[in-house]
Design an enzyme around this catalytic site. Structure first.
Site, PDB file in Angstrom:
ATOM      1  N   CYS A 175       0.814  -1.228   0.000  1.00  0.00           N
ATOM      2  CA  CYS A 175       0.000   0.000   0.000  1.00  0.00           C
ATOM      3  C   CYS A 175       0.848   1.279   0.000  1.00  0.00           C
ATOM      4  O   CYS A 175       0.577   2.228  -0.753  1.00  0.00           O
ATOM      5  CB  CYS A 175      -0.929  -0.006   1.206  1.00  0.00           C
ATOM      6  SG  CYS A 175      -0.160  -0.648   2.717  1.00  0.00           S
ATOM      7  N   HIS A 229      -3.026   6.291   4.294  1.00  0.00           N
ATOM      8  CA  HIS A 229      -1.626   6.507   4.654  1.00  0.00           C
ATOM      9  C   HIS A 229      -1.187   7.885   4.154  1.00  0.00           C
ATOM     10  O   HIS A 229      -1.540   8.295   3.045  1.00  0.00           O
ATOM     11  CB  HIS A 229      -0.716   5.462   3.999  1.00  0.00           C
ATOM     12  CG  HIS A 229      -0.909   4.066   4.488  1.00  0.00           C
ATOM     13  ND1 HIS A 229      -1.643   3.743   5.619  1.00  0.00           N
ATOM     14  CD2 HIS A 229      -0.440   2.880   3.996  1.00  0.00           C
ATOM     15  CE1 HIS A 229      -1.607   2.426   5.796  1.00  0.00           C
ATOM     16  NE2 HIS A 229      -0.895   1.885   4.822  1.00  0.00           N
TER      17      HIS A 229
HETATM   18  C1  3JM Z   1       0.034  -5.628   4.437  1.00  0.00           C
HETATM   19  O1  3JM Z   1      -0.075 -12.982   5.471  1.00  0.00           O
HETATM   20  C2  3JM Z   1       0.607 -11.974   5.626  1.00  0.00           C
HETATM   21  O2  3JM Z   1       1.773 -12.064   5.988  1.00  0.00           O
HETATM   22  C3  3JM Z   1       0.006 -10.625   5.337  1.00  0.00           C
HETATM   23  C4  3JM Z   1       0.778  -9.528   5.989  1.00  0.00           C
HETATM   24  C5  3JM Z   1       0.530  -8.177   5.402  1.00  0.00           C
HETATM   25  C6  3JM Z   1       1.144  -7.750   4.224  1.00  0.00           C
HETATM   26  C7  3JM Z   1       2.041  -8.683   3.480  1.00  0.00           C
HETATM   27  O3  3JM Z   1       3.191  -8.856   3.891  1.00  0.00           O
HETATM   28  O4  3JM Z   1       1.577  -9.246   2.473  1.00  0.00           O
HETATM   29  C8  3JM Z   1      -0.337  -7.297   6.069  1.00  0.00           C
HETATM   30  C9  3JM Z   1      -0.576  -6.049   5.586  1.00  0.00           C
HETATM   31  C10 3JM Z   1       0.899  -6.475   3.739  1.00  0.00           C
HETATM   32  C11 3JM Z   1       1.535  -5.986   2.508  1.00  0.00           C
HETATM   33  O5  3JM Z   1       0.822  -5.344   1.712  1.00  0.00           O
HETATM   34  O6  3JM Z   1       2.732  -6.184   2.302  1.00  0.00           O
END
Ligand code: 3JM
Length: 331
Positions: A131, A239
Protein backbone atom coordinates in the site's frame (compact mmCIF):
# COMPACT_ATOMS: atom_id res chain seq x y z
CA UNK A 1 -9.98 -11.72 -23.37
CA UNK A 2 -12.87 -11.84 -25.80
CA UNK A 3 -15.58 -12.81 -23.34
CA UNK A 4 -16.62 -11.81 -19.86
CA UNK A 5 -14.22 -13.53 -17.44
CA UNK A 6 -15.10 -16.02 -14.74
CA UNK A 7 -13.87 -14.38 -11.59
CA UNK A 8 -12.75 -15.73 -8.20
CA UNK A 9 -12.19 -13.73 -5.04
CA UNK A 10 -9.92 -15.41 -2.51
CA UNK A 11 -10.17 -14.00 1.00
CA UNK A 12 -13.39 -12.07 0.46
CA UNK A 13 -14.20 -11.71 4.14
CA UNK A 14 -11.17 -9.60 5.13
CA UNK A 15 -10.87 -5.80 5.06
CA UNK A 16 -9.27 -5.75 1.57
CA UNK A 17 -11.36 -8.67 0.25
CA UNK A 18 -14.66 -7.02 1.13
CA UNK A 19 -13.39 -3.83 -0.55
CA UNK A 20 -12.64 -5.88 -3.72
CA UNK A 21 -16.38 -6.54 -3.94
CA UNK A 22 -17.29 -2.90 -3.31
CA UNK A 23 -14.84 -1.67 -5.99
CA UNK A 24 -15.88 -4.34 -8.54
CA UNK A 25 -19.50 -3.27 -8.09
CA UNK A 26 -18.77 0.48 -8.28
CA UNK A 27 -16.69 0.07 -11.44
CA UNK A 28 -19.21 -2.34 -12.95
CA UNK A 29 -16.46 -4.89 -13.61
CA UNK A 30 -17.74 -7.36 -16.24
CA UNK A 31 -17.87 -11.04 -15.29
CA UNK A 32 -19.74 -14.21 -16.26
CA UNK A 33 -19.49 -16.31 -13.08
CA UNK A 34 -18.23 -15.25 -9.67
CA UNK A 35 -16.74 -17.61 -7.09
CA UNK A 36 -16.07 -16.42 -3.56
CA UNK A 37 -13.47 -18.39 -1.63
CA UNK A 38 -12.13 -18.21 1.91
CA UNK A 39 -10.75 -20.40 4.68
CA UNK A 40 -12.82 -23.22 6.16
CA UNK A 41 -13.75 -20.83 8.99
CA UNK A 42 -15.77 -18.55 6.67
CA UNK A 43 -16.90 -21.24 4.21
CA UNK A 44 -20.66 -21.70 4.02
CA UNK A 45 -21.51 -18.10 4.90
CA UNK A 46 -23.39 -15.97 2.39
CA UNK A 47 -22.14 -12.80 0.72
CA UNK A 48 -24.47 -10.60 -1.29
CA UNK A 49 -22.98 -9.02 -4.41
CA UNK A 50 -24.99 -6.94 -6.88
CA UNK A 51 -28.21 -8.19 -5.33
CA UNK A 52 -27.30 -11.87 -5.66
CA UNK A 53 -26.34 -14.23 -2.83
CA UNK A 54 -23.11 -16.19 -3.10
CA UNK A 55 -22.11 -19.00 -0.76
CA UNK A 56 -18.48 -18.70 0.35
CA UNK A 57 -16.58 -21.81 -0.78
CA UNK A 58 -13.68 -23.29 1.13
CA UNK A 59 -10.39 -22.68 -0.69
CA UNK A 60 -8.84 -26.07 -1.54
CA UNK A 61 -6.39 -27.47 -4.09
CA UNK A 62 -9.40 -28.35 -6.26
CA UNK A 63 -10.92 -24.84 -6.21
CA UNK A 64 -9.36 -23.89 -9.55
CA UNK A 65 -10.46 -27.01 -11.44
CA UNK A 66 -13.45 -24.87 -12.47
CA UNK A 67 -13.00 -22.65 -15.55
CA UNK A 68 -11.79 -19.50 -13.77
CA UNK A 69 -10.02 -16.77 -15.77
CA UNK A 70 -8.97 -14.27 -13.10
CA UNK A 71 -8.56 -14.68 -9.33
CA UNK A 72 -8.08 -11.76 -6.97
CA UNK A 73 -6.21 -12.92 -3.86
CA UNK A 74 -6.10 -11.19 -0.48
CA UNK A 75 -5.82 -13.89 2.13
CA UNK A 76 -2.30 -13.35 3.41
CA UNK A 77 1.13 -14.29 2.13
CA UNK A 78 1.12 -17.95 3.16
CA UNK A 79 -2.18 -18.67 1.35
CA UNK A 80 -0.84 -16.90 -1.76
CA UNK A 81 2.44 -18.82 -1.62
CA UNK A 82 0.56 -22.10 -1.65
CA UNK A 83 -2.48 -21.45 -3.84
CA UNK A 84 -1.40 -18.88 -6.45
CA UNK A 85 0.88 -21.40 -8.27
CA UNK A 86 -1.89 -24.03 -8.15
CA UNK A 87 -4.32 -21.55 -9.75
CA UNK A 88 -1.73 -20.38 -12.31
CA UNK A 89 -0.96 -23.99 -13.30
CA UNK A 90 -4.64 -24.37 -14.22
CA UNK A 91 -4.67 -21.33 -16.50
CA UNK A 92 -5.96 -18.77 -14.01
CA UNK A 93 -4.31 -15.33 -13.90
CA UNK A 94 -3.88 -14.47 -10.22
CA UNK A 95 -3.68 -10.85 -9.12
CA UNK A 96 -2.18 -11.17 -5.66
CA UNK A 97 -2.36 -8.51 -2.97
CA UNK A 98 0.12 -10.12 -0.56
CA UNK A 99 3.89 -9.72 -0.30
CA UNK A 100 4.41 -13.38 -1.27
CA UNK A 101 5.35 -12.96 -4.96
CA UNK A 102 6.23 -9.29 -5.34
CA UNK A 103 9.99 -9.63 -5.66
CA UNK A 104 9.91 -12.85 -7.72
CA UNK A 105 11.67 -12.26 -11.07
CA UNK A 106 8.94 -14.21 -12.90
CA UNK A 107 6.18 -12.01 -11.46
CA UNK A 108 5.33 -8.50 -12.65
CA UNK A 109 4.70 -5.95 -9.89
CA UNK A 110 2.23 -3.44 -11.23
CA UNK A 111 0.67 -0.04 -10.64
CA UNK A 112 -1.45 0.66 -13.74
CA UNK A 113 -0.62 4.40 -13.81
CA UNK A 114 3.10 3.57 -13.71
CA UNK A 115 4.01 0.29 -15.46
CA UNK A 116 0.91 -1.24 -17.12
CA UNK A 117 3.20 -2.69 -19.84
CA UNK A 118 4.59 -5.20 -17.30
CA UNK A 119 1.20 -6.96 -17.12
CA UNK A 120 1.85 -8.54 -20.53
CA UNK A 121 4.76 -10.72 -19.44
CA UNK A 122 2.88 -12.38 -16.57
CA UNK A 123 3.11 -16.18 -16.30
CA UNK A 124 -0.10 -16.54 -14.30
CA UNK A 125 0.72 -14.40 -11.25
CA UNK A 126 0.74 -10.60 -11.09
CA UNK A 127 1.59 -8.94 -7.78
CA UNK A 128 -0.05 -5.89 -6.30
CA UNK A 129 2.53 -3.75 -4.47
CA UNK A 130 2.49 -2.78 -0.82
CA UNK A 131 0.00 0.00 0.00
CA UNK A 132 2.73 2.52 0.92
CA UNK A 133 4.65 1.86 -2.27
CA UNK A 134 1.65 2.23 -4.59
CA UNK A 135 0.76 5.79 -3.63
CA UNK A 136 4.44 6.85 -3.61
CA UNK A 137 5.21 5.59 -7.12
CA UNK A 138 2.04 7.13 -8.59
CA UNK A 139 3.35 10.51 -7.38
CA UNK A 140 6.98 9.84 -8.39
CA UNK A 141 6.44 8.45 -11.89
CA UNK A 142 5.93 11.81 -13.70
CA UNK A 143 9.02 13.25 -11.94
CA UNK A 144 11.05 10.15 -12.74
CA UNK A 145 10.18 10.36 -16.44
CA UNK A 146 10.87 14.08 -16.82
CA UNK A 147 13.81 14.75 -14.48
CA UNK A 148 15.22 11.38 -13.40
CA UNK A 149 15.54 10.44 -9.71
CA UNK A 150 18.78 9.97 -7.79
CA UNK A 151 17.60 9.39 -4.22
CA UNK A 152 14.34 9.07 -2.24
CA UNK A 153 13.71 9.42 1.53
CA UNK A 154 10.32 8.04 2.57
CA UNK A 155 8.74 8.80 5.97
CA UNK A 156 5.28 7.33 6.39
CA UNK A 157 2.33 7.93 8.69
CA UNK A 158 0.24 4.79 8.24
CA UNK A 159 -3.37 4.06 9.16
CA UNK A 160 -4.46 1.18 11.39
CA UNK A 161 -6.78 -0.25 8.70
CA UNK A 162 -3.58 -1.61 7.10
CA UNK A 163 -3.47 -4.09 9.98
CA UNK A 164 -7.02 -5.29 9.27
CA UNK A 165 -9.83 -5.66 11.77
CA UNK A 166 -7.42 -6.05 14.74
CA UNK A 167 -5.70 -2.73 14.04
CA UNK A 168 -9.01 -0.89 13.67
CA UNK A 169 -10.23 -2.42 16.92
CA UNK A 170 -7.05 -1.56 18.85
CA UNK A 171 -7.48 2.12 17.95
CA UNK A 172 -11.25 2.14 18.59
CA UNK A 173 -10.80 0.61 22.04
CA UNK A 174 -7.72 2.73 22.76
CA UNK A 175 -9.69 5.93 22.11
CA UNK A 176 -12.12 4.76 24.80
CA UNK A 177 -9.21 4.32 27.25
CA UNK A 178 -8.96 0.57 26.83
CA UNK A 179 -5.43 -0.05 25.56
CA UNK A 180 -5.69 -3.48 23.98
CA UNK A 181 -2.66 -4.67 21.99
CA UNK A 182 -3.99 -7.23 19.54
CA UNK A 183 -2.33 -5.79 16.44
CA UNK A 184 0.74 -3.99 17.81
CA UNK A 185 3.42 -4.41 20.50
CA UNK A 186 2.33 -1.09 22.09
CA UNK A 187 -0.84 0.99 22.50
CA UNK A 188 -1.68 2.82 19.27
CA UNK A 189 -4.05 5.50 20.65
CA UNK A 190 -2.08 8.67 21.38
CA UNK A 191 1.09 7.08 19.99
CA UNK A 192 3.33 6.79 16.93
CA UNK A 193 4.87 3.36 16.49
CA UNK A 194 8.08 3.27 14.43
CA UNK A 195 7.52 -0.38 13.57
CA UNK A 196 5.39 -1.78 10.77
CA UNK A 197 5.73 -5.53 10.15
CA UNK A 198 8.74 -7.34 11.65
CA UNK A 199 12.33 -6.18 12.09
CA UNK A 200 15.03 -7.55 9.78
CA UNK A 201 18.75 -8.20 10.35
CA UNK A 202 19.70 -4.79 8.91
CA UNK A 203 17.65 -2.89 11.54
CA UNK A 204 14.91 -1.90 9.09
CA UNK A 205 11.37 -3.24 9.23
CA UNK A 206 10.04 -5.48 6.49
CA UNK A 207 7.60 -2.71 5.52
CA UNK A 208 10.52 -0.29 5.05
CA UNK A 209 12.40 -2.73 2.83
CA UNK A 210 9.19 -3.42 0.86
CA UNK A 211 9.12 0.29 -0.02
CA UNK A 212 12.80 0.30 -1.03
CA UNK A 213 12.74 -2.87 -3.14
CA UNK A 214 9.29 -2.50 -4.68
CA UNK A 215 9.91 1.12 -5.76
CA UNK A 216 13.04 -0.02 -7.62
CA UNK A 217 11.22 -2.90 -9.31
CA UNK A 218 8.17 -0.86 -10.40
CA UNK A 219 10.26 2.02 -11.76
CA UNK A 220 12.64 -0.54 -13.30
CA UNK A 221 15.74 1.08 -11.81
CA UNK A 222 18.12 -0.85 -9.55
CA UNK A 223 20.40 2.17 -9.20
CA UNK A 224 17.83 4.23 -7.25
CA UNK A 225 19.01 5.17 -3.75
CA UNK A 226 16.11 4.84 -1.32
CA UNK A 227 15.67 4.85 2.45
CA UNK A 228 12.45 4.61 4.46
CA UNK A 229 11.05 5.02 7.96
CA UNK A 230 7.52 3.62 8.27
CA UNK A 231 5.38 4.65 11.24
CA UNK A 232 1.94 3.49 12.41
CA UNK A 233 -0.17 6.42 13.63
CA UNK A 234 -3.59 6.62 15.31
CA UNK A 235 -5.49 7.26 12.08
CA UNK A 236 -8.22 4.88 10.88
CA UNK A 237 -7.96 5.27 7.10
CA UNK A 238 -5.41 6.47 4.52
CA UNK A 239 -1.63 6.51 4.65
CA UNK A 240 0.21 9.85 4.58
CA UNK A 241 3.81 10.09 3.38
CA UNK A 242 6.56 12.65 3.36
CA UNK A 243 8.51 11.95 0.18
CA UNK A 244 11.86 13.72 -0.14
CA UNK A 245 13.41 13.37 -3.59
CA UNK A 246 16.70 14.31 -5.22
CA UNK A 247 16.08 14.71 -8.94
CA UNK A 248 18.85 14.30 -11.51
CA UNK A 249 17.98 17.42 -13.52
CA UNK A 250 17.12 20.97 -12.43
CA UNK A 251 13.43 21.90 -12.27
CA UNK A 252 11.02 24.78 -11.65
CA UNK A 253 8.47 24.20 -8.88
CA UNK A 254 5.65 25.49 -11.07
CA UNK A 255 6.56 22.96 -13.80
CA UNK A 256 6.50 20.13 -11.25
CA UNK A 257 3.06 21.22 -10.03
CA UNK A 258 1.77 21.33 -13.59
CA UNK A 259 3.20 17.86 -14.25
CA UNK A 260 1.48 16.46 -11.15
CA UNK A 261 -1.78 18.21 -12.04
CA UNK A 262 -1.83 16.46 -15.42
CA UNK A 263 -0.61 13.03 -14.29
CA UNK A 264 -3.02 10.07 -14.25
CA UNK A 265 -4.49 9.11 -10.87
CA UNK A 266 -3.20 12.21 -9.05
CA UNK A 267 -5.13 15.09 -7.49
CA UNK A 268 -2.97 18.09 -6.66
CA UNK A 269 -4.10 19.83 -3.45
CA UNK A 270 -1.71 22.69 -2.81
CA UNK A 271 -3.23 26.03 -1.77
CA UNK A 272 -1.22 27.23 1.21
CA UNK A 273 -3.19 30.44 1.77
CA UNK A 274 -6.31 28.40 2.46
CA UNK A 275 -4.51 25.55 4.27
CA UNK A 276 -5.35 23.16 1.45
CA UNK A 277 -3.17 20.04 1.33
CA UNK A 278 -3.88 16.31 1.29
CA UNK A 279 -5.48 14.93 4.45
CA UNK A 280 -6.08 11.33 5.48
CA UNK A 281 -9.74 11.87 6.31
CA UNK A 282 -10.43 13.53 2.95
CA UNK A 283 -8.67 10.80 0.98
CA UNK A 284 -10.61 8.00 2.73
CA UNK A 285 -13.05 6.30 0.38
CA UNK A 286 -11.40 7.78 -2.73
CA UNK A 287 -9.32 6.09 -5.42
CA UNK A 288 -6.90 8.88 -6.33
CA UNK A 289 -3.50 9.72 -4.88
CA UNK A 290 -3.51 13.21 -3.34
CA UNK A 291 -0.31 15.27 -3.55
CA UNK A 292 0.51 18.63 -1.96
CA UNK A 293 3.09 20.68 0.00
CA UNK A 294 5.16 20.61 -3.20
CA UNK A 295 8.28 22.62 -2.35
CA UNK A 296 11.99 22.81 -2.98
CA UNK A 297 14.40 21.07 -0.61
CA UNK A 298 17.02 23.81 -0.29
CA UNK A 299 19.49 21.50 1.48
CA UNK A 300 20.53 19.61 -1.69
CA UNK A 301 20.84 20.21 -5.42
CA UNK A 302 17.58 19.52 -7.30
CA UNK A 303 15.76 18.50 -4.13
CA UNK A 304 11.98 18.46 -3.74
CA UNK A 305 9.51 17.56 -0.97
CA UNK A 306 6.02 16.11 -1.46
CA UNK A 307 3.19 15.15 0.90
CA UNK A 308 1.35 12.15 -0.54
CA UNK A 309 -1.92 10.73 0.83
CA UNK A 310 -4.16 7.89 -0.38
CA UNK A 311 -6.73 5.42 0.94
CA UNK A 312 -4.53 2.44 1.75
CA UNK A 313 -7.33 -0.12 1.41
CA UNK A 314 -8.63 1.28 -1.90
CA UNK A 315 -5.77 2.61 -4.10
CA UNK A 316 -3.27 0.92 -1.78
CA UNK A 317 -4.87 -2.49 -2.26
CA UNK A 318 -8.33 -3.26 -3.65
CA UNK A 319 -8.66 -0.58 -6.34
CA UNK A 320 -5.14 -1.17 -7.69
CA UNK A 321 -5.84 -4.92 -7.91
CA UNK A 322 -9.12 -4.35 -9.77
CA UNK A 323 -7.39 -1.84 -12.11
CA UNK A 324 -4.83 -4.56 -12.98
CA UNK A 325 -7.71 -6.96 -13.74
CA UNK A 326 -9.30 -4.27 -15.94
CA UNK A 327 -6.11 -4.04 -18.02
CA UNK A 328 -6.04 -7.86 -18.24
CA UNK A 329 -9.53 -8.13 -19.70
CA UNK A 330 -8.73 -5.44 -22.29
CA UNK A 331 -5.73 -7.45 -23.57
C1 3JM B 1 0.03 -5.63 4.44
O1 3JM B 1 -0.08 -12.98 5.47
C2 3JM B 1 0.61 -11.97 5.63
O2 3JM B 1 1.77 -12.06 5.99
C3 3JM B 1 0.01 -10.63 5.34
C4 3JM B 1 0.78 -9.53 5.99
C5 3JM B 1 0.53 -8.18 5.40
C6 3JM B 1 1.14 -7.75 4.22
C7 3JM B 1 2.04 -8.68 3.48
O3 3JM B 1 3.19 -8.86 3.89
O4 3JM B 1 1.58 -9.25 2.47
C8 3JM B 1 -0.34 -7.30 6.07
C9 3JM B 1 -0.58 -6.05 5.59
C10 3JM B 1 0.90 -6.47 3.74
C11 3JM B 1 1.54 -5.99 2.51
O5 3JM B 1 0.82 -5.34 1.71
O6 3JM B 1 2.73 -6.18 2.30
Amino acid sequence: MNKKPNLAIVGATGVVGSTFLKVLEERNFPFENLYIMASAKSAGTTITFKGKDYIVEELTEKSFDKPIDIALFSAGASISLKFAPIAASKGVVVVDNSSAWRMDKEVPLVVPEVNPEDIKWNKGIIANPNCSTIQAVVALKPLYDKYGIKRIVYSTYQAVSGSGVKGINDLKEGLKGNDIKEAYPHAIAGNCLPQIDVFLENGYTKEEMKMVNETRKILGDDTLKITATTVRVPVFDSHSESVNVELKKPFEIEDVKKLLLEAPGIVLQDDLENSVYPLARDAAGKDEVFVGRVRRDFSVENGINLWVVADNIRKGAATNTVQIAEVLIKQ
